[in-house]
Design a protein around this motif. Structure first.
Motif, PDB file in Angstrom:
ATOM      1  N   LEU A  44       0.847  -1.191   0.000  1.00 27.05           N
ATOM      2  CA  LEU A  44       0.000   0.000   0.000  1.00 27.05           C
ATOM      3  C   LEU A  44       0.880   1.237   0.000  1.00 27.05           C
ATOM      4  O   LEU A  44       1.905   1.283   0.677  1.00 27.05           O
ATOM      5  N   THR A  45       0.474   2.237  -0.756  1.00 33.90           N
ATOM      6  CA  THR A  45       1.158   3.529  -0.747  1.00 33.90           C
ATOM      7  C   THR A  45       0.108   4.621  -0.634  1.00 33.90           C
ATOM      8  O   THR A  45      -1.087   4.375  -0.857  1.00 33.90           O
ATOM      9  N   PRO A  46       0.530   5.856  -0.305  1.00 35.46           N
ATOM     10  CA  PRO A  46      -0.453   6.933  -0.186  1.00 35.46           C
ATOM     11  C   PRO A  46      -1.249   7.159  -1.459  1.00 35.46           C
ATOM     12  O   PRO A  46      -2.391   7.612  -1.418  1.00 35.46           O
ATOM     13  N   GLY A  47      -0.662   6.839  -2.617  1.00 36.61           N
ATOM     14  CA  GLY A  47      -1.361   7.062  -3.875  1.00 36.61           C
ATOM     15  C   GLY A  47      -2.022   5.833  -4.456  1.00 36.61           C
ATOM     16  O   GLY A  47      -2.753   5.912  -5.431  1.00 36.61           O
ATOM     17  N   PHE A  48      -1.775   4.663  -3.873  1.00 41.90           N
ATOM     18  CA  PHE A  48      -2.333   3.416  -4.388  1.00 41.90           C
ATOM     19  C   PHE A  48      -3.038   2.708  -3.233  1.00 41.90           C
ATOM     20  O   PHE A  48      -2.433   2.443  -2.206  1.00 41.90           O
ATOM     21  N   LEU A  49      -4.329   2.402  -3.424  1.00 41.60           N
ATOM     22  CA  LEU A  49      -5.141   1.865  -2.328  1.00 41.60           C
ATOM     23  C   LEU A  49      -5.023   2.776  -1.102  1.00 41.60           C
ATOM     24  O   LEU A  49      -4.782   2.327   0.020  1.00 41.60           O
ATOM     25  N   ALA A  50      -5.206   4.081  -1.339  1.00 38.82           N
ATOM     26  CA  ALA A  50      -4.941   5.084  -0.304  1.00 38.82           C
ATOM     27  C   ALA A  50      -5.817   4.912   0.925  1.00 38.82           C
ATOM     28  O   ALA A  50      -5.367   5.160   2.050  1.00 38.82           O
ATOM     29  N   LEU A  51      -7.053   4.495   0.757  1.00 43.08           N
ATOM     30  CA  LEU A  51      -7.932   4.338   1.915  1.00 43.08           C
ATOM     31  C   LEU A  51      -7.436   3.230   2.839  1.00 43.08           C
ATOM     32  O   LEU A  51      -7.461   3.373   4.061  1.00 43.08           O
ATOM     33  N   GLU A  52      -6.977   2.121   2.256  1.00 49.27           N
ATOM     34  CA  GLU A  52      -6.457   1.030   3.085  1.00 49.27           C
ATOM     35  C   GLU A  52      -5.129   1.425   3.724  1.00 49.27           C
ATOM     36  O   GLU A  52      -4.848   1.064   4.869  1.00 49.27           O
ATOM     37  N   TYR A  53      -4.318   2.189   2.984  1.00 47.50           N
ATOM     38  CA  TYR A  53      -3.079   2.730   3.550  1.00 47.50           C
ATOM     39  C   TYR A  53      -3.398   3.574   4.779  1.00 47.50           C
ATOM     40  O   TYR A  53      -2.778   3.421   5.843  1.00 47.50           O
ATOM     41  N   GLU A  54      -4.365   4.465   4.654  1.00 46.50           N
ATOM     42  CA  GLU A  54      -4.740   5.334   5.765  1.00 46.50           C
ATOM     43  C   GLU A  54      -5.271   4.513   6.948  1.00 46.50           C
ATOM     44  O   GLU A  54      -4.962   4.799   8.103  1.00 46.50           O
ATOM     45  N   HIS A  55      -6.039   3.477   6.653  1.00 44.72           N
ATOM     46  CA  HIS A  55      -6.552   2.611   7.721  1.00 44.72           C
ATOM     47  C   HIS A  55      -5.409   1.959   8.499  1.00 44.72           C
ATOM     48  O   HIS A  55      -5.431   1.930   9.736  1.00 44.72           O
ATOM     49  N   GLU A  56      -4.410   1.475   7.790  1.00 43.22           N
ATOM     50  CA  GLU A  56      -3.282   0.827   8.458  1.00 43.22           C
ATOM     51  C   GLU A  56      -2.500   1.816   9.326  1.00 43.22           C
ATOM     52  O   GLU A  56      -2.026   1.456  10.407  1.00 43.22           O
ATOM     53  N   THR A  57      -2.374   3.059   8.885  1.00 46.39           N
ATOM     54  CA  THR A  57      -1.616   4.030   9.694  1.00 46.39           C
ATOM     55  C   THR A  57      -2.321   4.373  10.998  1.00 46.39           C
ATOM     56  O   THR A  57      -1.688   4.907  11.913  1.00 46.39           O
ATOM     57  N   GLN A  58      -3.610   4.057  11.095  1.00 44.85           N
ATOM     58  CA  GLN A  58      -4.361   4.381  12.306  1.00 44.85           C
ATOM     59  C   GLN A  58      -4.421   3.228  13.307  1.00 44.85           C
ATOM     60  O   GLN A  58      -5.049   3.353  14.369  1.00 44.85           O
ATOM     61  N   GLN A  59      -3.764   2.126  13.012  1.00 39.15           N
ATOM     62  CA  GLN A  59      -3.854   0.942  13.869  1.00 39.15           C
ATOM     63  C   GLN A  59      -2.782   0.941  14.961  1.00 39.15           C
ATOM     64  O   GLN A  59      -2.078  -0.051  15.169  1.00 39.15           O
ATOM     65  N   TYR A  60      -2.660   2.062  15.640  1.00 38.88           N
ATOM     66  CA  TYR A  60      -1.748   2.191  16.776  1.00 38.88           C
ATOM     67  C   TYR A  60      -2.547   2.648  17.980  1.00 38.88           C
ATOM     68  O   TYR A  60      -3.455   3.482  17.875  1.00 38.88           O
ATOM     69  N   TRP A  61      -2.217   2.107  19.138  1.00 37.33           N
ATOM     70  CA  TRP A  61      -2.924   2.479  20.360  1.00 37.33           C
ATOM     71  C   TRP A  61      -2.638   3.925  20.733  1.00 37.33           C
ATOM     72  O   TRP A  61      -3.537   4.688  21.060  1.00 37.33           O
ATOM     73  N   SER A  62      -1.378   4.332  20.678  1.00 33.94           N
ATOM     74  CA  SER A  62      -1.024   5.714  20.970  1.00 33.94           C
ATOM     75  C   SER A  62      -1.291   6.571  19.742  1.00 33.94           C
ATOM     76  O   SER A  62      -0.789   6.293  18.653  1.00 33.94           O
ATOM     77  N   THR A  63      -2.064   7.647  19.920  1.00 35.00           N
ATOM     78  CA  THR A  63      -2.378   8.512  18.788  1.00 35.00           C
ATOM     79  C   THR A  63      -1.148   9.220  18.250  1.00 35.00           C
ATOM     80  O   THR A  63      -1.156   9.708  17.119  1.00 35.00           O
ATOM     81  N   ALA A  64      -0.077   9.290  19.034  1.00 31.63           N
ATOM     82  CA  ALA A  64       1.156   9.933  18.565  1.00 31.63           C
ATOM     83  C   ALA A  64       1.719   9.248  17.332  1.00 31.63           C
ATOM     84  O   ALA A  64       2.410   9.869  16.530  1.00 31.63           O
ATOM     85  N   LEU A  65       1.434   7.966  17.162  1.00 35.48           N
ATOM     86  CA  LEU A  65       1.996   7.208  16.046  1.00 35.48           C
ATOM     87  C   LEU A  65       1.084   7.212  14.823  1.00 35.48           C
ATOM     88  O   LEU A  65       1.482   6.736  13.759  1.00 35.48           O
TER      89      LEU A  65
END
Length: 506
Positions: free
Chosen positions: A43-64
């Motif tokens: 996944l990249t920001p420009g390819f399958l961007a929605l799934e990329y964004e979903h994966e970046t949010q899978q951290y317990w600490s919002t700092a990450l």
């Protein structure tokens, strides 16, 4: 003792808050090569961007969650991970990170800005082989997934006490559990590691073929490879008794007395386990959460565990239930935190003549945190988690071949202290991270004094990696650090893990 190669507090702040340049050409090309080799799994920001964004949010600490890798790889087998490692070896300056469940709040441990991010989303869950009495556990997801999969077979593995905790990082870093007084650390029950090594080969590590490596992988973190499957001796389990209770600070004295007794005597009934979490919030408001566990449907009526259940609370929710239900219920409130999180750890000696030590530590944290916990930060909080580490755990660990922490049968009783903080704004990072460090700096001075006053010699007090901050020299606190450092260099001669990935280093 070598200086820590982990992040300093200042670097933590800069890492989370500064704007970074776009990925360099080598990183972009590495992502392209991986995408060519593993179509549909990058996944990249420009390819399958929605799934990329979903994966970046899978951290317990919002700092990450604001960290943006150049690409995200979703392997579904060890062979996929091997492909990624071989590509990374072609580009010696490209940095990367591996994420299991995303519970570790330390920047760069499982996240990477403008680098290659490997996520274990599609490598999760567990199976049980009744004929061999072995569980096979994948590194992705969280403990809720593992325990739920194993529950129909009447078994569990030694694992996290809150269901939302990630699997892979927990197991590689040691893992203390409700079952530890019966089974040792979580890592002690592992008998096999399917591992992608630094050269991209897939090796099934076990004590028979790789005794030194097997010991090292029990508590060293991710320095020896990427584990894609764990083979674990299970713990047979039925209904358990447990849950959490809430108390105001009027019960502090009773709680500390029971904690002191439980640390020294609780393992006389190894089926019992507790965590005592003491919270400090806005204006210095103090509350207590006690997590209780008993490996059986009915709790004992005498002893430290029974004494704890007799303390009147604001609300008490222990009951007879499945182990899976207990872990899920324990973890659900923490899932709602939605804040930037810090961890820090310290190992405290049990000093029989000093039952006031727990109050002294809490009072000190309250004093340090007071200026921070004001009306401008109404939801911020800090907590101390007191986790008994009875001597019996070392005995069990040694009987199972030993671990990286160097726990042995001659160990004294100790406690693992986790100092946790949470806040909302990035602008509070520097001060927020510093509060836990101020407490451990104070403990560095106080603990030798307390031991001397009690007529006790200095003790072996290794740091507990699962609860540590990124700037703490965890491996430097291990008695066999030089042995493991040499072993790490022998399996990773080009420094793939030691210089290009996050986590604790030898």
């Amino acid at each position: 003792m070598a200086p820590s190669l982990s992040l300093t507090l200042a670097t933590l702040f800069l890492y989370v808050n500064n704007s970074f340049a776009s990925p360099d050409q080598a990183t972009t090309q590495a992502c392209t090569d991986i995408q060519t080799a593993l179509p549909g799994k990058v996944l990249t920001p420009g390819f399958l961007a929605l799934e990329y964004e979903h994966e970046t949010q899978q951290y317990w600490s919002t700092a990450l969650r604001s960290v943006d890798p150049a690409c995200i790889v979703q392997p579904s087998a060890a062979e996929d991970v091997a492909v990624v490692v071989k590509v990374l070896n072609k580009y010696p300056l490209v940095r990367f990170a591996v994420r299991s469940g995303g519970h570790d709040p330390n920047p760069t441990h499982s996240s990477i800005q403008d680098g290659v991010q490997i996520v274990m989303t599609d490598l999760a869950g567990a199976t049980y082989d009744a004929d061999k009495d072995l569980a096979y556990v994948k590194p992705g997801g969280e403990w809720n997934d593992v325990i739920k999969d194993l529950e129909p077979s009447g078994v569990a593995v030694v694992g996290g006490r809150l269901g939302l905790v990630g699997v892979g990082g927990y197991l590689l870093q040691g893992g203390i559990s409700f079952l530890s007084a019966q089974e040792g650390l979580a890592a002690d029950s592992i008998v096999g590691w399917e591992t992608v090594m630094a050269n991209g080969s897939i090796v099934n590590v076990n004590a028979e073929a790789h005794p030194d490596l097997a010991q090292a992988m029990k508590g060293s973190g991710s320095q020896f490879g990427i584990v894609t499957k764990y083979t674990i001796k299970p713990h047979h389990i039925g209904d358990v008794y447990g849950g959490f209770c809430l108390y105001d600070d009027s019960q502090d004295g009773n709680i500390h007395a029971v904690l002191h007794d439980f640390t020294a005597n609780g393992s006389q009934d190894p089926k019992a386990a507790i965590i005592i979490s003491q919270l400090i919030a806005l204006g210095g408001l103090k509350t207590n959460i006690i997590y209780t566990f008993y490996d059986g449907p009915t709790p004992p009526t005498t002893g430290p565990f029974a004494d704890l259940l007799k303390i009147p609370g604001i609300g008490c929710f222990p009951k007879t239930r499945s182990y899976a239900d207990l872990l899920k219920t324990n973890g659900d409130p923490a899932r709602l935190l939605n804040a930037r999180v810090s961890f820090r750890t310290y190992t405290i000696p049990y000093i029989a003549s000093r039952p006031q030590v727990y109050k002294e530590i809490r009072d000190k944290l309250a004093k340090i945190a007071a200026p921070f916990l004001n009306i401008l930060r109404p939801t911020s909080q800090f907590s101390l988690d007191f986790q008994p580490l009875p001597s019996i755990i070392g005995k069990i660990s040694e009987s199972k071949g030993g671990n990286a922490m160097g726990l042995t049968g001659s160990d004294p009783d100790r406690l693992i202290l986790e100092i946790q903080g949470s806040w909302i704004l990035p602008s509070d990072d520097t001060e927020g991270y510093s509060i836990g460090k101020q407490l451990t700096d104070w403990l560095d001075v106080q603990v030798p004094k307390w031991l001397a006053e009690a007529g006790m010699s200095n003790q072996y007090l290794p740091l507990f990696m699962n609860d540590a901050a990124g700037d703490q020299d965890v491996t430097g606190s291990y008695k066999d650090v030089e042995k493991f450092r040499e072993l790490q260099r022998s399996v990773d001669p080009n420094g793939l893990w030691s210089t290009r990935a996050g986590g604790y280093k030898y």
